[in-house]
Design an enzyme around this catalytic site. Structure first.
Site, PDB file in Angstrom:
ATOM      1  CE  LYS A 189      60.954  30.517  56.431  1.00  0.00           C
ATOM      2  NZ  LYS A 189      60.698  29.073  56.507  1.00  0.00           N
ATOM      3  CD  GLU A 265      54.665  38.330  69.613  1.00  0.00           C
ATOM      4  OE1 GLU A 265      55.045  37.993  70.757  1.00  0.00           O
ATOM      5  OE2 GLU A 265      53.828  39.216  69.408  1.00  0.00           O
ATOM      6  CB  CYS A 300      56.135  30.598  72.572  1.00  0.00           C
ATOM      7  SG  CYS A 300      54.479  31.170  72.244  1.00  0.00           S
ATOM      8  CD  GLU A 398      61.428  28.452  73.968  1.00  0.00           C
ATOM      9  OE1 GLU A 398      62.129  28.748  72.992  1.00  0.00           O
ATOM     10  OE2 GLU A 398      60.287  28.923  74.154  1.00  0.00           O
TER      11      GLU A 398
HETATM   12  P1  NAP Z   1      62.897  29.054  64.540  1.00  0.00           P
HETATM   13  O1  NAP Z   1      63.906  28.047  64.261  1.00  0.00           O
HETATM   14  O2  NAP Z   1      63.324  30.343  65.106  1.00  0.00           O
HETATM   15  O3  NAP Z   1      62.122  29.265  63.159  1.00  0.00           O
HETATM   16  C1  NAP Z   1      61.081  30.185  63.014  1.00  0.00           C
HETATM   17  C2  NAP Z   1      61.019  30.617  61.569  1.00  0.00           C
HETATM   18  O4  NAP Z   1      62.225  31.312  61.230  1.00  0.00           O
HETATM   19  C3  NAP Z   1      60.923  29.456  60.595  1.00  0.00           C
HETATM   20  O5  NAP Z   1      60.097  29.815  59.519  1.00  0.00           O
HETATM   21  C4  NAP Z   1      62.356  29.288  60.161  1.00  0.00           C
HETATM   22  O6  NAP Z   1      62.555  28.662  58.926  1.00  0.00           O
HETATM   23  C5  NAP Z   1      62.832  30.703  60.108  1.00  0.00           C
HETATM   24  N1  NAP Z   1      64.283  30.787  60.194  1.00  0.00           N
HETATM   25  C6  NAP Z   1      65.153  29.897  60.741  1.00  0.00           C
HETATM   26  N2  NAP Z   1      66.416  30.304  60.591  1.00  0.00           N
HETATM   27  C7  NAP Z   1      66.377  31.467  59.911  1.00  0.00           C
HETATM   28  C8  NAP Z   1      67.367  32.365  59.433  1.00  0.00           C
HETATM   29  N3  NAP Z   1      68.661  32.148  59.638  1.00  0.00           N
HETATM   30  N4  NAP Z   1      66.957  33.473  58.766  1.00  0.00           N
HETATM   31  C9  NAP Z   1      65.650  33.696  58.544  1.00  0.00           C
HETATM   32  N5  NAP Z   1      64.666  32.879  58.962  1.00  0.00           N
HETATM   33  C10 NAP Z   1      65.020  31.776  59.647  1.00  0.00           C
HETATM   34  O7  NAP Z   1      61.780  28.554  65.531  1.00  0.00           O
HETATM   35  P2  NAP Z   1      60.994  27.175  65.462  1.00  0.00           P
HETATM   36  O8  NAP Z   1      61.958  26.109  65.837  1.00  0.00           O
HETATM   37  O9  NAP Z   1      60.257  27.059  64.205  1.00  0.00           O
HETATM   38  O10 NAP Z   1      59.918  27.402  66.608  1.00  0.00           O
HETATM   39  C11 NAP Z   1      60.209  27.262  67.941  1.00  0.00           C
HETATM   40  C12 NAP Z   1      60.489  28.601  68.596  1.00  0.00           C
HETATM   41  O11 NAP Z   1      59.449  29.535  68.350  1.00  0.00           O
HETATM   42  C13 NAP Z   1      60.575  28.515  70.091  1.00  0.00           C
HETATM   43  O12 NAP Z   1      61.718  29.174  70.548  1.00  0.00           O
HETATM   44  C14 NAP Z   1      59.329  29.214  70.594  1.00  0.00           C
HETATM   45  O13 NAP Z   1      59.413  29.775  71.852  1.00  0.00           O
HETATM   46  C15 NAP Z   1      59.094  30.218  69.548  1.00  0.00           C
HETATM   47  N6  NAP Z   1      57.688  30.597  69.489  1.00  0.00           N
HETATM   48  C16 NAP Z   1      57.341  31.834  69.985  1.00  0.00           C
HETATM   49  C17 NAP Z   1      56.028  32.248  69.975  1.00  0.00           C
HETATM   50  C18 NAP Z   1      55.639  33.597  70.481  1.00  0.00           C
HETATM   51  O14 NAP Z   1      54.591  34.085  70.122  1.00  0.00           O
HETATM   52  N7  NAP Z   1      56.425  34.243  71.315  1.00  0.00           N
HETATM   53  C19 NAP Z   1      55.052  31.406  69.439  1.00  0.00           C
HETATM   54  C20 NAP Z   1      55.425  30.153  68.949  1.00  0.00           C
HETATM   55  C21 NAP Z   1      56.762  29.783  68.977  1.00  0.00           C
HETATM   56  P3  NAP Z   1      62.815  27.078  58.892  1.00  0.00           P
HETATM   57  O15 NAP Z   1      61.468  26.525  58.880  1.00  0.00           O
HETATM   58  O16 NAP Z   1      63.578  26.780  57.677  1.00  0.00           O
HETATM   59  O17 NAP Z   1      63.577  26.737  60.129  1.00  0.00           O
END
Ligand code: NAP
Ligand code: MG
Length: 494
Positions: A189, A265, A300, A398
């Site tokens: 997804k 992650e 990230c 963050e």
């Molecule tokens: P996010 O809001 O956590 O979303 C990540 C994924 O989870 C998306 O596909 C999202 O779908 C889904 N999601 C959101 N709410 C959910 C729920 N209630 N239940 C199940 N799935 C759900 O993160 P983002 O805003 O896309 O990305 C930014 C974050 O990613 C930052 O905090 C960053 O640090 C982290 N990140 C970490 C790494 C690493 O390797 N450590 C790498 C890149 C990014 P939707 O698209 O519908 O929101």
């Protein structure tokens, strides 16, 4: 590419795959609903994409399970699996320019970054894990005469991958490459902001010869289809990259369903430590600028906390302010643009609200402005706050934007204490010419990756992931197989 065409010309001719990919077929969502994928650099709608939900998740998991149980992939010869994935890597490379353009349009990141990093690195990851398939051996335990104790790795079954918008194709490949290489079936997804390259990836995988049902792609919202995968009783493993907040949901989904491992992650607030004994402050300043402004700081591992030894702080901040001039945001499709658009208005507003909090507590010395470019206001200038203390909100939370918090330290002990005073532990950088100090820090800083006299050290050959609330488990390197296989003991007495 035809050199006379600009990326804007190319964008006009680009078409998108907008359907879900289930059981080897391009399909609409069961509900028939769609959602818009938008270019944040112009606010123009790019495509109406299938909005998957629980029913689509059920269908995709069933297709993945059928494929797994049939053995068409899970039990095929290692060399065959390798050949298919190598073809996929080649197809990604053959489609480099279209995929890079898609990624830039969908996320607002500079076309140059997508061309030089996102897409080629995605292909490299698929290739790296493909090549591992017929080179990784299992183990035999020293069980003594009359006994043969095998320790083998079994594929898990159905792996669901939920990924974010900052590196859409690359994060997808970091998950699917080891999961598929190990013989699993996958349901992927992508984030709602950036589904387009994952949908194209599904077509390329089919073209490469991946059997139907082995890779399924479900665009849609996290709360609906993401949650459905997290709670599914027939998903054997959940691999997630995204925020710490959502990562915790997956632990809950797992606990409330079938106890599937949820590999996470998550976020970071990575410190960058500059010691006065660093012998190349110019290089350190170049790296510090890259570490917070590359890809708009939506990274990230962004080195968002700069810890500088007090005696060189003013000089170092001057070096950084000069570099901020070279990181001004612009049209992502101009190959010379160093920083593009923030992924969406909601994220832009979030960044701006942190900048307001920063102004109320620390000293703004560069940037801090919203810009309107090409009719979109999703642009934020490279921002530096000086005089930050580590307990301030801008040093703890963050921001996921181009906002740097500068702090000082007097001793190594103080630097370590500040660096570790965070709920996160994803990455850190250290700039010093003192080997003994570097070795001490390699023990005392609690992070998954420590870059010494460099920035964001990473690659297929080394594990990537976080300590503390930055996550559980590792992507990349052979250690990634730990997530996608179960150890099995087979003890034979003879
Ligand atoms: P996010 O809001 O956590 O979303 C990540 C994924 O989870 C998306 O596909 C999202 O779908 C889904 N999601 C959101 N709410 C959910 C729920 N209630 N239940 C199940 N799935 C759900 O993160 P983002 O805003 O896309 O990305 C930014 C974050 O990613 C930052 O905090 C960053 O640090 C982290 N990140 C970490 C790494 C690493 O390797 N450590 C790498 C890149 C990014 P939707 O698209 O519908 O929101
Ligand atoms: Mg988009």
């Amino acid at each position: 590419m035809n050199k006379h065409l600009t990326w804007h010309d190319r964008a006009k001719g680009l078409t998108f795959q907008t359907k879900a990919f289930i059981g080897g077929k391009l399909v609409d969502a069961a509900s028939g609903k769609t959602f818009d994928s938008v270019n944040p650099a112009t606010n123009a709608r790019l495509a109406a994409v299938a909005e998957c939900d629980v029913e689509d998740a059920n269908r995709a998991v069933a297709a993945a399970r059928r494929a797994f149980d049939s053995g068409v992939w899970s039990r095929c010869a290692p060399g065959e699996r390798k050949a298919v994935l190598l073809r996929l890597a080649d197809l990604i490379r053959a489609n480099l320019e279209d995929l890079a353009l898609m990624e830039s349009l969908d996320t607002g990141k500079p076309i140059t970054n997508a061309l030089t990093a996102d897409i080629p690195l995605s292909a490299d990851t698929i290739q790296w894990f493909a090549e591992a398939i017929d080179k990784v051996y299992d183990e035999i335990a020293p069980a003594g005469p009359g006994n043969l104790a095998l320790i083998k790795r079994d594929a898990l079954g159905v792996v669901a991958c939920v990924v974010p918008w900052n590196y859409p194709l690359m994060m997808a490949c970091w998950k699917i490459a080891p999961a598929l290489a190990a013989g699993n079936s996958v349901v992927l997804k992508p984030a709602e902001q950036s589904p387009l390259t994952a949908l194209r990836l599904a077509e390329l995988a089919a073209e490469a010869g991946l059997p139907e049902g082995v890779l399924n792609v479900l665009p849609g919202y996290g709360e609906t289809v993401g949650q459905a995968l997290g709670r599914h009783m027939d998903v054997d493993c959940l691999a997630f990259t995204g925020s710490t907040e959502v990562g915790k949901y997956f632990l809950k989904y797992s606990a409330e369903s079938n106890m599937k491992p949820a590999w996470l992650e998550c976020g970071g607030k990575s410190p960058n430590l500059i010691f006065a004994d660093c012998d190349d402050l110019e290089a350190a300043a170049d790296a510090a600028a890259f570490g917070i402004w590359y890809d708009q700081g939506e990274v990230c591992t962004a080195n968002s906390r700069l810890l500088v030894e007090e005696s060189i702080k003013d000089r170092f901040v001057d070096l950084l302010k000069a570099r901020a001039q070279n990181w001004q945001p612009g049209d992502p499709l101009n190959p010379a643009t160093p920083m593009g658009a923030i992924v969406e208005a909601r994220q832009t507003d979030r960044i701006l609200s942190y900048i307001e909090k920063g102004k109320a507590s620390a000293r703004l010395v560069a940037g801090g402005e919203q810009k309107t470019i090409g009719g979109s206001s999703n642009f934020v200038t490279p921002t530096i706050f000086d005089g930050v203390s580590n307990d301030m909100t801008i040093a703890q939370e963050e921001i996921f934007g181009p906002v740097l918090s500068v702090m000082t330290f007097k001793t190594e002990e103080e630097a370590v204490r500040i660096a570790n005073s965070s709920i996160y532990g994803l990455a850190a950088s250290v700039w010093s010419n003192n080997l003994k100090r570097v070795m001490r820090l390699s023990d005392s800083i609690h992070v998954g990756t420590l870059s010494v006299n460099c920035m964001d050290a990473a690659g297929n050959i080394v594990p990537f992931g976080g300590f503390k609330q930055s996550g559980i488990g590792r992507d990349q390197s052979l250690h990634a197989f730990d997530k996608y296989t179960n150890l099995k003991t087979v003890w034979i007495k003879f």
